[in-house]
Design a protein around this motif. Structure first.
Motif, PDB file in Angstrom:
ATOM      1  N   GLY A  75       0.770  -1.414   0.073  1.00  0.00           N
ATOM      2  CA  GLY A  75       0.009  -0.106   0.092  1.00  0.00           C
ATOM      3  C   GLY A  75       0.911   1.135  -0.106  1.00  0.00           C
ATOM      4  O   GLY A  75       2.055   1.203   0.212  1.00  0.00           O
ATOM      5  N   ALA A  76       0.187   2.385  -0.220  1.00  0.00           N
ATOM      6  CA  ALA A  76       0.803   3.769  -0.152  1.00  0.00           C
ATOM      7  C   ALA A  76       1.606   3.868   1.290  1.00  0.00           C
ATOM      8  O   ALA A  76       0.953   3.586   2.227  1.00  0.00           O
ATOM      9  N   GLY A  77       2.757   4.488   1.231  1.00  0.00           N
ATOM     10  CA  GLY A  77       3.320   4.810   2.530  1.00  0.00           C
ATOM     11  C   GLY A  77       3.806   3.707   3.457  1.00  0.00           C
ATOM     12  O   GLY A  77       4.138   3.927   4.754  1.00  0.00           O
ATOM     13  N   VAL A  78       4.035   2.419   2.815  1.00  0.00           N
ATOM     14  CA  VAL A  78       4.281   1.358   3.686  1.00  0.00           C
ATOM     15  C   VAL A  78       5.965   1.533   3.538  1.00  0.00           C
ATOM     16  O   VAL A  78       6.458   1.531   2.573  1.00  0.00           O
ATOM     17  N   ASP A  79       6.547   1.607   5.033  1.00  0.00           N
ATOM     18  CA  ASP A  79       7.891   1.477   4.967  1.00  0.00           C
ATOM     19  C   ASP A  79       8.454  -0.009   4.933  1.00  0.00           C
ATOM     20  O   ASP A  79       8.032  -0.905   5.962  1.00  0.00           O
ATOM     21  N   PRO A  80       9.478  -0.469   4.073  1.00  0.00           N
ATOM     22  CA  PRO A  80       9.850  -1.954   4.108  1.00  0.00           C
ATOM     23  C   PRO A  80      10.573  -2.174   5.460  1.00  0.00           C
ATOM     24  O   PRO A  80      10.685  -3.528   5.878  1.00  0.00           O
ATOM     25  N   VAL A  81      11.108  -1.171   6.107  1.00  0.00           N
ATOM     26  CA  VAL A  81      12.028  -1.538   7.217  1.00  0.00           C
ATOM     27  C   VAL A  81      10.911  -1.919   8.568  1.00  0.00           C
ATOM     28  O   VAL A  81      11.125  -2.817   9.041  1.00  0.00           O
ATOM     29  N   LEU A  82       9.687  -1.278   8.304  1.00  0.00           N
ATOM     30  CA  LEU A  82       8.797  -1.705   9.328  1.00  0.00           C
ATOM     31  C   LEU A  82       8.105  -2.788   9.157  1.00  0.00           C
ATOM     32  O   LEU A  82       8.094  -3.876  10.009  1.00  0.00           O
ATOM     33  N   VAL A  83       8.008  -3.360   7.812  1.00  0.00           N
ATOM     34  CA  VAL A  83       7.538  -4.590   7.328  1.00  0.00           C
ATOM     35  C   VAL A  83       8.403  -5.841   7.791  1.00  0.00           C
ATOM     36  O   VAL A  83       7.934  -6.724   8.448  1.00  0.00           O
ATOM     37  N   ARG A  84       9.970  -5.451   7.650  1.00  0.00           N
ATOM     38  CA  ARG A  84      10.654  -6.577   7.858  1.00  0.00           C
ATOM     39  C   ARG A  84      10.979  -6.517   9.512  1.00  0.00           C
ATOM     40  O   ARG A  84      11.366  -7.835  10.048  1.00  0.00           O
ATOM     41  N   ARG A  85      10.620  -5.783  10.326  1.00  0.00           N
ATOM     42  CA  ARG A  85      10.663  -5.715  11.618  1.00  0.00           C
ATOM     43  C   ARG A  85       9.622  -6.602  12.256  1.00  0.00           C
ATOM     44  O   ARG A  85       9.728  -7.567  13.387  1.00  0.00           O
ATOM     45  N   ASN A  86       8.703  -6.885  11.633  1.00  0.00           N
ATOM     46  CA  ASN A  86       7.456  -7.761  11.809  1.00  0.00           C
ATOM     47  C   ASN A  86       7.357  -9.012  11.054  1.00  0.00           C
ATOM     48  O   ASN A  86       6.704  -9.675  11.453  1.00  0.00           O
ATOM     49  N   ILE A  87       8.141  -9.241  10.018  1.00  0.00           N
ATOM     50  CA  ILE A  87       8.182 -10.424   9.207  1.00  0.00           C
ATOM     51  C   ILE A  87       9.805 -11.079   9.115  1.00  0.00           C
ATOM     52  O   ILE A  87      10.529 -10.350   8.384  1.00  0.00           O
ATOM     53  N   GLY A  88      10.101 -11.897  10.065  1.00  0.00           N
ATOM     54  CA  GLY A  88      11.530 -12.283   9.941  1.00  0.00           C
ATOM     55  C   GLY A  88      11.904 -13.132   8.935  1.00  0.00           C
ATOM     56  O   GLY A  88      10.833 -13.884   8.445  1.00  0.00           O
ATOM     57  N   MET A  89      13.192 -13.475   8.884  1.00  0.00           N
ATOM     58  CA  MET A  89      13.598 -14.166   7.644  1.00  0.00           C
ATOM     59  C   MET A  89      14.607 -14.864   7.937  1.00  0.00           C
ATOM     60  O   MET A  89      15.946 -14.454   8.547  1.00  0.00           O
ATOM     61  N   VAL A  90      14.850 -16.293   7.493  1.00  0.00           N
ATOM     62  CA  VAL A  90      16.139 -16.813   7.746  1.00  0.00           C
ATOM     63  C   VAL A  90      16.688 -17.518   6.249  1.00  0.00           C
ATOM     64  O   VAL A  90      15.782 -18.123   5.685  1.00  0.00           O
ATOM     65  N   PHE A  91      18.045 -17.379   6.320  1.00  0.00           N
ATOM     66  CA  PHE A  91      18.436 -17.618   4.591  1.00  0.00           C
ATOM     67  C   PHE A  91      18.846 -19.176   4.691  1.00  0.00           C
ATOM     68  O   PHE A  91      19.154 -19.731   5.790  1.00  0.00           O
ATOM     69  N   GLN A  92      19.163 -19.175   3.301  1.00  0.00           N
ATOM     70  CA  GLN A  92      19.614 -20.812   3.027  1.00  0.00           C
ATOM     71  C   GLN A  92      20.976 -20.818   3.747  1.00  0.00           C
ATOM     72  O   GLN A  92      21.043 -21.857   4.214  1.00  0.00           O
ATOM     73  N   ARG A  93      21.959 -19.928   3.738  1.00  0.00           N
ATOM     74  CA  ARG A  93      23.407 -19.926   4.202  1.00  0.00           C
ATOM     75  C   ARG A  93      23.047 -19.561   5.580  1.00  0.00           C
ATOM     76  O   ARG A  93      22.836 -18.378   5.627  1.00  0.00           O
ATOM     77  N   PRO A  94      23.524 -19.988   6.630  1.00  0.00           N
ATOM     78  CA  PRO A  94      23.849 -19.397   7.774  1.00  0.00           C
ATOM     79  C   PRO A  94      24.711 -18.285   7.797  1.00  0.00           C
ATOM     80  O   PRO A  94      25.865 -18.168   7.149  1.00  0.00           O
ATOM     81  N   ASN A  95      24.028 -16.916   8.063  1.00  0.00           N
ATOM     82  CA  ASN A  95      24.767 -15.728   8.028  1.00  0.00           C
ATOM     83  C   ASN A  95      25.250 -15.171   9.309  1.00  0.00           C
ATOM     84  O   ASN A  95      24.420 -13.837   9.606  1.00  0.00           O
ATOM     85  N   PRO A  96      25.536 -15.520  10.472  1.00  0.00           N
ATOM     86  CA  PRO A  96      25.975 -14.697  11.481  1.00  0.00           C
ATOM     87  C   PRO A  96      26.658 -13.595  11.223  1.00  0.00           C
ATOM     88  O   PRO A  96      27.604 -13.641  10.207  1.00  0.00           O
ATOM     89  N   PHE A  97      26.705 -12.507  12.017  1.00  0.00           N
ATOM     90  CA  PHE A  97      27.553 -11.377  11.752  1.00  0.00           C
ATOM     91  C   PHE A  97      28.903 -11.680  12.360  1.00  0.00           C
ATOM     92  O   PHE A  97      28.984 -11.969  13.640  1.00  0.00           O
ATOM     93  N   PRO A  98      29.872 -11.561  11.494  1.00  0.00           N
ATOM     94  CA  PRO A  98      31.368 -12.179  11.952  1.00  0.00           C
ATOM     95  C   PRO A  98      31.943 -11.273  13.065  1.00  0.00           C
ATOM     96  O   PRO A  98      32.871 -11.667  13.694  1.00  0.00           O
ATOM     97  N   THR A  99      31.423  -9.936  13.066  1.00  0.00           N
ATOM     98  CA  THR A  99      32.071  -9.210  13.989  1.00  0.00           C
ATOM     99  C   THR A  99      31.499  -9.392  15.403  1.00  0.00           C
ATOM    100  O   THR A  99      32.100  -8.664  16.657  1.00  0.00           O
ATOM    101  N   MET A 100      30.604 -10.177  15.437  1.00  0.00           N
ATOM    102  CA  MET A 100      29.740  -9.971  16.844  1.00  0.00           C
ATOM    103  C   MET A 100      30.053 -11.336  17.465  1.00  0.00           C
ATOM    104  O   MET A 100      29.988 -12.497  16.803  1.00  0.00           O
ATOM    105  N   SER A 101      29.789 -11.349  18.867  1.00  0.00           N
ATOM    106  CA  SER A 101      29.567 -12.653  19.402  1.00  0.00           C
ATOM    107  C   SER A 101      28.271 -13.193  19.403  1.00  0.00           C
ATOM    108  O   SER A 101      27.239 -12.606  18.832  1.00  0.00           O
ATOM    109  N   ILE A 102      28.214 -14.420  20.207  1.00  0.00           N
ATOM    110  CA  ILE A 102      26.638 -15.299  19.965  1.00  0.00           C
ATOM    111  C   ILE A 102      25.613 -14.386  20.472  1.00  0.00           C
ATOM    112  O   ILE A 102      24.919 -14.159  20.042  1.00  0.00           O
ATOM    113  N   ARG A 103      26.213 -13.931  21.630  1.00  0.00           N
ATOM    114  CA  ARG A 103      24.812 -12.974  22.291  1.00  0.00           C
ATOM    115  C   ARG A 103      24.607 -11.749  21.608  1.00  0.00           C
ATOM    116  O   ARG A 103      23.587 -11.483  21.375  1.00  0.00           O
TER     117      ARG A 103
END
Lengths: 259, 372
Positions: A75-103
């Protein structure tokens, strides 16, 4: 929190190329829906349109409607960032952030968005999410180790923990087990079964046994040939798709006669 | 039988031949011992020393060191090829020949560098004392004096150049990698490439022309020198950080987007930290590239014998310009000027080395943790 997805007459384009044509389906809350079909038939593309992740690819655009409990994602004025905050996604290859610890990886959804969170609340959230992803017992003694020190299956569950830490309404999974061994796959399938009670889950898989094991309903996508758009061929209860499909192509595919 | 034909070379091969009566391993062949290449190198050296000693005795004059080294290299190549051919076969022989060639190329490439460093070290230590780092050249005509004013000038101007170039260069590369599409991005890439090739004197003239527009002709300012340096530095920073940003896997960006993180926060908190080590190294290399520039500073910042801490007023000395000017205009006591020039060159090399060392430490501290 769990929401209903209604897709109406959805076309997906990459620039001028029509990748997915005329998909309409309804996904019930608190259920697992599997998308199956041969490679290149637009399953992943379609999945990405459910949280507007396709927009990351230059030239990708959509016609039609995706309603999440009645709210149109396009719809008009929908912010994709807000959409993605409410609809999570898990990808094919595991992609943890390399600069961050597990926590830090688990809390990434909070910290990357500059939201303040107290130390104790962060600890609780990390533990709850890791328990939710069946990973807590394996990593509770090394939360400060880098996320990339885990095995592939553990990394994928870490990514699931990261996705559910922001408490989304819907969880999209794009072939989450294709890079994993059978034991890790089993762990993730068990996890999907548990997560079903809280989230609407949509999973793309190439593994038909997996689709029949984890999903309540299954959608079969197919293409007529290279350069042709992918289409939704059949969408029904998983049992029906695998035992008495109404379309010949579905039967050929699930019985292994092609694809 | 193969065993008998290889008999003359058995002395050279280290594994003992299989006992009589036992089947020999089909995968085994003759092998040169680890010491053999070194022995051949020694033999070649002795032979060529002897040859050139004979030449010297016959014709008089100096011993031809360069000739002896070249002959050693050629002899070593031939001898090791022939020996390996006899013992190990043609494939290994070629391997050893190429190994020799590659090692020689490495030594040839390294020789000028080491020679330069030794020369600077031996001549620079003459005046490499505390006075050098504590005094300027004000009112010094003969012995004594120091280069503190030049060190301060170099650090201030390079520092300002870095402060100008890093934000501009980094933001440009972020634009190119994360946002840039189409004609504008292509144009920027093209002009950055063109800027890489700008002769440094032109950068100096540009800065001089720019500042003389405001302050009138004949202006020499530290900040003008810094602007000239940043013109040279920006393309290097853009290029290196662009490469580093492109190395960040797209999956990480997607992972952040899927968590509902806006694009600018993704870049700031995921992409930049992941590539920080490489970007730091690139910036340090860019600094090392400009810190030794002489021509643009000579034009834009001029030279002086006095301390000047203020880049916005008056001329500013720098190490390369100091070396140049004390070599060009040697005063009454020429040796004192030369010694100071060498000491300043040594100081400059040490500053660059220290910067590289810091860059490596920083890169190690910030590089993504891989766990294992």
């Amino acid at each position: 929190m769990s929401k209903r997805i209604e897709v109406k007459d959805l076309n997906v384009y990459y620039s001028k190329f029509l990748a997915v044509e005329d998909v309409s389906l309804t996904i019930e809350p608190r259920s697992v829906t599997a998308f199956i079909g041969p490679s290149g038939c637009g399953k992943s593309t379609f999945l990405r349109t459910l949280n507007r992740m396709h927009e990351v690819i230059p030239g990708a655009r959509v016609e039609g409607e995706v309603l999440i409990d009645g709210d149109n994602l396009y719809g008009a004025g929908v912010d994709p960032v807000l959409v993605r905050r409410n609809i999570g996604m898990v990808f094919q290859r595991p992609n943890p952030f390399p600069t961050m610890s597990i926590r830090e990886n688990v809390l990434a959804g909070v910290t990357l968005n500059n939201r303040r969170i107290s130390k104790s609340a962060a600890d609780d959230l990390a533990e709850k999410s890791l328990r939710g992803a069946n990973l807590w017992n394996e990593v509770k003694d090394r939360l400060d180790k880098p996320g990339s020190s885990l095995s592939g299956g553990q990394q994928q569950r870490l990514c699931i923990a990261r996705a559910i830490a922001v408490s989304p309404d819907i969880l999209l999974m794009d072939e989450p087990c294709s890079a994993l061994d059978p034991i890790s796959t089993l762990a993730i399938e068990d996890l999907i079964e548990e997560l079903k009670s809280e989230y609407t889950i949509v999973i793309v898989t190439h593994n038909m046994q997996q689709a029949s094991r984890v999903s309540d309903r299954t959608a079969f996508f197919n293409i007529a040939g290279t350069g042709k758009p992918g289409k939704l061929i059949e969408y029904n209860d998983t049992d029906t798709i695998f035992t008495q499909p109404t379309v010949q192509a579905t039967e050929d595919y699930v019985s292994g006669r092609f694809g | 039988m193969a065993q008998t034909t290889a008999a003359p070379a058995v002395r050279l091969s280290s594994p003992t031949p299989p006992p009589r009566g036992q089947m020999s391993n089909v995968y085994a062949s003759g092998r040169l011992g680890r010491w053999v290449p070194w022995a051949i190198l020694g033999v070649s050296l002795i032979i060529s020393l002897a040859v050139f000693a004979l030449f010297q005795a016959a014709s008089g004059g100096d011993f031809n060191v360069a000739g002896a080294i070249v002959l050693t290299g050629v002899l070593n190549g031939i001898l090791i090829y022939v020996t390996a051919l006899l013992v190990e076969g043609i494939r290994k022989a070629k391997d050893r020949l190429v190994t020799t060639l590659v090692s020689s190329a490495f030594i040839i490439a390294l020789a000028p560098l080491i020679s330069l460093f030794i020369t600077v070290l031996s001549r620079g230590t003459e005046r490499f004392d505390l006075q050098l780092f504590s005094e300027s050249m004000r009112n010094v005509v003969g012995q004594g004096g120091g280069v503190l004013h030049a060190i301060v000038g170099t650090l201030i101007m390079t520092g300002i150049a870095t402060v100008i170039s890093v934000p501009v260069g980094l933001l440009t590369s972020i634009y190119l990698v994360e946002y840039g599409r189409g004609a504008l991005a292509r144009a920027i890439t093209f002009f950055v490439d063109v800027m890489t090739g700008i002769p440094s004197i032109v950068a100096g003239l540009f800065a001089y022309a720019l500042f003389s527009l405001v302050f009138g002709p004949g202006v020499r300012l530290g900040v003008a020198g810094a602007v000239a340096l940043s013109v040279l530095m920006i393309p290097v920073v853009v290029r290196s950080s662009e490469e580093m940003l492109r190395l960040v896997p797209n999956e990480l960006r997607e992972a952040a987007f899927a968590l509902g993180v806006p694009k600018w926060l993704t870049i700031l908190k995921v992409v930049l930290p992941t590539s920080l080590a490489g970007i730091t190294t690139g910036v340090m290399l860019a600094i090392a590239r400009v810190i030794g520039e002489t021509a643009p500073l000579l034009v834009a910042a001029g030279f002086t014998q006095n301390m000047n801490y203020n880049p916005f007023e008056g001329r500013m000395q720098s190490l390369p310009v100091f070396v140049y000017s004390s070599y060009v205009s040697q005063g009454t006591d020429a040796q004192a000027y030369l010694d100071r020039a060498w000491a300043a060159a040594l100081a400059l090399i040490l500053i660059v080395m220290a910067l590289n060392l810091i860059a490596r430490i920083v890169a190690r501290l910030f590089s993504p943790k891989l766990g294992r």
